[in-house]
Scaffold this motif. Structure first.
Motif, PDB file in Angstrom:
ATOM      1  N   SER A  67     -30.770  37.309 -65.211  1.00 27.90           N
ATOM      2  CA  SER A  67     -32.126  36.858 -65.521  1.00 27.90           C
ATOM      3  C   SER A  67     -33.030  37.153 -64.332  1.00 27.90           C
ATOM      4  O   SER A  67     -32.641  36.978 -63.175  1.00 27.90           O
ATOM      5  N   ALA A  68     -34.231  37.612 -64.631  1.00 29.12           N
ATOM      6  CA  ALA A  68     -35.190  37.929 -63.573  1.00 29.12           C
ATOM      7  C   ALA A  68     -36.592  37.722 -64.120  1.00 29.12           C
ATOM      8  O   ALA A  68     -36.925  38.185 -65.210  1.00 29.12           O
ATOM      9  N   LEU A  69     -37.407  36.999 -63.351  1.00 27.11           N
ATOM     10  CA  LEU A  69     -38.792  36.776 -63.708  1.00 27.11           C
ATOM     11  C   LEU A  69     -39.684  37.334 -62.609  1.00 27.11           C
ATOM     12  O   LEU A  69     -39.294  37.329 -61.427  1.00 27.11           O
ATOM     13  N   PRO A  70     -40.871  37.831 -62.959  1.00 27.41           N
ATOM     14  CA  PRO A  70     -41.777  38.372 -61.939  1.00 27.41           C
ATOM     15  C   PRO A  70     -42.045  37.371 -60.824  1.00 27.41           C
ATOM     16  O   PRO A  70     -42.363  36.212 -61.092  1.00 27.41           O
ATOM     17  N   GLY A  71     -41.864  37.820 -59.602  1.00 25.96           N
ATOM     18  CA  GLY A  71     -42.127  36.949 -58.455  1.00 25.96           C
ATOM     19  C   GLY A  71     -41.004  35.988 -58.135  1.00 25.96           C
ATOM     20  O   GLY A  71     -41.122  35.175 -57.213  1.00 25.96           O
ATOM     21  N   ARG A  72     -39.910  36.054 -58.901  1.00 26.40           N
ATOM     22  CA  ARG A  72     -38.785  35.155 -58.651  1.00 26.40           C
ATOM     23  C   ARG A  72     -37.521  35.982 -58.434  1.00 26.40           C
ATOM     24  O   ARG A  72     -37.473  37.171 -58.716  1.00 26.40           O
ATOM     25  N   SER A  73     -36.480  35.317 -57.939  1.00 31.60           N
ATOM     26  CA  SER A  73     -35.247  36.025 -57.605  1.00 31.60           C
ATOM     27  C   SER A  73     -34.471  36.411 -58.868  1.00 31.60           C
ATOM     28  O   SER A  73     -34.650  35.829 -59.937  1.00 31.60           O
ATOM     29  N   THR A  74     -33.623  37.401 -58.701  1.00 34.36           N
ATOM     30  CA  THR A  74     -32.724  37.826 -59.774  1.00 34.36           C
ATOM     31  C   THR A  74     -31.435  37.036 -59.651  1.00 34.36           C
ATOM     32  O   THR A  74     -30.851  36.949 -58.568  1.00 34.36           O
ATOM     33  N   ARG A  75     -30.983  36.463 -60.746  1.00 36.82           N
ATOM     34  CA  ARG A  75     -29.795  35.620 -60.718  1.00 36.82           C
ATOM     35  C   ARG A  75     -28.870  35.942 -61.894  1.00 36.82           C
ATOM     36  O   ARG A  75     -29.310  36.494 -62.908  1.00 36.82           O
ATOM     37  N   VAL A  76     -27.616  35.550 -61.739  1.00 34.11           N
ATOM     38  CA  VAL A  76     -26.676  35.649 -62.851  1.00 34.11           C
ATOM     39  C   VAL A  76     -27.128  34.668 -63.922  1.00 34.11           C
ATOM     40  O   VAL A  76     -27.399  33.495 -63.629  1.00 34.11           O
TER      41      VAL A  76
END
Length: 229
Positions: A67-76
């Motif tokens: 999961s990844a959102l603009p301006g936020r970290s990418t996570r499992v």
């Protein structure tokens, strides 16, 4: 124009290898739900540049594993009950179609390979070896998929099966998956008999055995939500 002397295959293989290694690390729990994924750290871990890692993360996001959102970290990605149910519906339908197309094409050697894969699957369940069980399960179901030769089916399964495998590891680590051994055996027998409709139905039914785990997953999510209110 002349065919270029240099080949792009090595890069393609590298990109796919990075994707598969990251995908498998998420499925087997090496990379835990919610864990932050930094492309520089992953590149160092895998011994590659950041470019194939970024490409792999985009593919994993499309598959619902990251999961990844603009301006936020990418996570499992977390184990989301709705996402898993959606994947289950698609995977079950694709395997049903694959078996329907494959049965007339299966050879006696194919059927025997399916039978042997189910024996390895049963042995792995008895030993509580989830990784071996998943490998045997992949092999068994992969035989009719390969025999069907439907590229669209293969592409869809490649995208959505890993979402289910994360949940199946929980089931295959115990004896809770014993019902699948019986269904597999029925599937193999029906394939051998050339009964297209019955084999397709059993294939679909096999992928419905995840329902208790999905219900438990949904219940746990609801409990967490209530506690947060």
């Amino acid at each position: 124009m002349p065919v270029p002397e240099s080949s792009i295959a090595p890069r393609a293989l590298l990109r796919d290898d990075v994707y598969l290694r990251l995908r498998d690390s998420i499925v087997d729990g090496t990379l835990q739900p919610g864990e932050q994924l930094r492309d520089q750290e992953l590149a160092a871990w895998l011994g590659v540049s950041r470019t194939p890692v970024r490409e792999a993360l985009l593919r994993l996001q499309q598959a619902g594993l990251v999961s990844a959102l603009p301006g936020r970290s990418t996570r499992v990605a977390s184990l989301d009950a709705r996402a898993v149910r959606d994947a289950q519906a698609v995977v079950a339908a694709m395997h049903e179609l694959a078996v329907r197309e494959a049965v007339p094409q299966l050879t006696s050697s194919d059927v025997e390979r399916m039978r042997q894969a189910n024996l390895r699957f049963a042995t792995a369940l008895e030993a509580g070896d989830a990784d071996a069980a998943l490998e045997a399960d992949d092999e068994l179901h992969g035989i009719p998929v390969a025999a069907a030769g439907n590229a669209a089916v293969s592409a869809v399964l490649e995208q959505y099966t890993p979402v289910l495998r994360r949940v199946e590891r929980l089931r295959f680590a115990s004896l809770a998956g014993r019902g699948s051994v019986v269904l597999h055996a029925r599937l193999v027998d029906l394939c051998e008999q050339g009964d297209v409709d019955a084999a397709a139905r059993v294939s679909f039914e096999t992928w419905q055995t995840l329902e208790p785990l999905l219900d438990s997953l949904a219940h746990d999510a609801a409990t967490v939500a209530e506690q947060g209110d």
